[in-house]
Each structure stands twice: as structure tokens, then as C-alpha cells.
Design an enzyme around this catalytic site. Structure first.
Site, short mmCIF file in Angstrom:
data_model
loop_
_atom_site.label_atom_id
_atom_site.label_comp_id
_atom_site.label_asym_id
_atom_site.label_seq_id
_atom_site.Cartn_x
_atom_site.Cartn_y
_atom_site.Cartn_z
N ASP A 242 -31.71 -8.42 -9.24
CA ASP A 242 -32.45 -8.15 -10.47
C ASP A 242 -31.49 -8.10 -11.66
OD1 ASP A 242 -34.12 -7.19 -12.51
OD2 ASP A 242 -35.27 -5.93 -11.14
N SER B 169 -41.45 -2.11 -13.27
CA SER B 169 -40.56 -2.20 -14.42
C SER B 169 -40.93 -1.16 -15.48
CB SER B 169 -40.59 -3.63 -14.98
OG SER B 169 -39.55 -3.84 -15.89
N HIS C 72 -36.13 -9.74 -10.45
CA HIS C 72 -37.08 -8.85 -11.12
C HIS C 72 -38.50 -9.29 -10.76
CE1 HIS C 72 -37.84 -5.70 -13.98
NE2 HIS C 72 -38.63 -6.47 -14.71
#
Length: 243
Positions: A183, A110, A218
Site C-alpha cells: 500500500d 481508508s 490500497h
């Protein structure tokens, strides 16, 4: 003759730390350990206050965040990409590499993946005499973009970071992109945008720029059927570059 153990540097995501990322990526980490690869997890330097969050969090959960030492980030969040300041996070990683490197590769998740992409591109400038990484793993990664005024409805890399995301034509690093079809935090279209930058720079060579989509959100995938081929690509790139 001493054999050098391959070393990978891991950069965690927003509101995590090295310990948490180590746990979240345990599937990949354990397979790499079996392959005799050293995994170094470090903490981001930016300590967030509650007002810095891009979403609401109740006091009890925020206190738990502080107690767990996960109020960390590589840079402060902003929806306006040209306002982002990555200098503190970048310096902390560069200082770590200078003190503990060289590293054979880097793995980011991320926010950590956005930073690791930049470091992959600029490593020879950021750390003089450091070789190019053999492999760079970008998990739920993204670039810093803005609307493209010349092409309505399309995006471009924000001018401030254009050089940071510029891929050198002689890059030898194998790029591995991992992203979740579900995600919501970093939609897969953002990860694919970054993937396409590298694929175009490598003239469409999918042996040097690989993409793995998993059905989750995610997260770092841990299911063996997903991560085994990924780890095989990581270890093979480390071996190829060493031969």
C-alpha cells in the site's frame, strides 16, 4: 420469535461512494450475505471540488469522477492532522445509525476506516443506548498523528484527536485490521500503528485484536484464501456476542 439479522455498516474511502465500495468489497460482501449478514453501504456527505484533491487530476478524469458521483469524502484531506475537521462526516454516520440502527458492527476502508475507528471507540457516547459494536473491521486504516516532541523520530496521536482514538479498557468489540504490504496511499506502518493502539489497550490479546496483511496495495482483498478466515472471524464474533 423473530430472529434479528446481524447488520454491518460500511464506510467507503476517499473519492468513492457506497456503490463503488460495495463493488470493491464484493468478495467479503458475498460471503457475509451467504452467512445471512446484512451489509449497509452509505455515501459520505462531503462533496469535493477539484481544488480539494491532494494530487493532480486532468479535466477529463475529474469529469468522469463527477459523473460517477465519487467526488465524495468523510472529511477534507490535510497533511496537517490538527487541521482536520471530521464533524460533518461523523454527524452523517451518527444520524444514519440513529435512524437505521442498531448495528452489530462497522467496516471502514481508508478514510472511512479512520472514521469507523473513532465511531467504534465512541459509539455509546455518540448514540446513547447503542451497544458496543460486536466487531469492527479496519481496512487500510490510520489514525491522525503528529511528531512527538518528547521522542524525536516518533509519532503520537494529535492532541485534538487524542480522546477520539482513546480505547476504553472495557471495550468488548473484536477489532480486525486488514492492510496491504504494498500500500502506497496508506503505508502498512500507519495501519500497524493504529493496530498497536488497540492491542496495547487489550493487554496484547490477539484473539480480540487481529491483523491480516495481504500482498496487495490500497485495496480491499477479494481472493478467497485471504478473505475466508476474515469473514469467519466476523461471523463468529457476531454469533458469540449473540449467544
Amino acid at each position: 420469535m423473530t430472529v434479528q439479522i446481524p447488520k454491518l455498516l460500511f464506510l467507503h474511502g476517499f473519492l468513492q461512494n457506497g456503490k463503488v465500495f460495495s463493488e470493491k468489497s464484493s468478495g467479503i460482501r458475498k460471503l457475509l450475505k451467504k452467512a445471512n449478514v446484512q451489509c449497509d453501504y452509505i455515501d459520505a456527505p462531503v462533496l469535493l471540488e477539484k481544488k480539494d484533491l491532494p494530487f493532480e487530476m486532468d479535466d477529463e478524469k475529474w469529469q468522469a469522477t463527477l459523473d460517477a458521483d465519487v467526488n465524495r469524502a468523510w472529511f477534507y484531506h490535510s497533511e496537517i492532522s490538527h487541521e482536520l475537521d471530521i464533524s460533518e462526516g461523523l454527524k452523517s454516520v451518527v444520524d444514519h445509525i440513529k435512524a437505521n440502527g442498531p448495528y452489530d458492527g462497522i467496516v471502514g476502508f481508508s478514510q472511512g476506516a479512520a472514521l469507523s475507528s473513532i465511531i467504534t471507540n465512541k459509539i455509546s457516547e455518540l448514540v446513547p443506548d447503542h451497544p458496543q459494536f460486536k466487531v469492527s473491521v479496519v481496512i487500510s486504516g490510520y489514525s491522525f498523528t503528529e511528531p512527538d516532541p518528547e521522542h524525536p523520530g516518533e509519532l503520537r496521536i494529535t492532541e485534538k484527536f487524542r480522546d477520539s482514538f482513546a480505547v476504553k479498557p472495557d471495550m468488548k468489540t473484536k477489532m480486525i485490521f486488514i492492510y496491504g504490504a504494498s500500500d502506497q496511499a496508506v503505508p502498512s506502518v500507519r495501519s500497524k500503528y493504529l493496530y498497536d493502539i488497540y492491542l496495547k489497550a487489550q493487554n496484547g490479546n490477539k484473539e480480540k485484536v487481529l491483523a491480516y496483511e495481504h500482498p496487495g496495495g490500497h485495496m480491499v482483498p477479494n481472493k478467497k484464501d485471504i478473505i475466508r478466515p476474515i469473514v469467519e472471524q466476523i461471523t463468529s464474533s457476531l454469533q458469540e456476542a449473540s449467544e
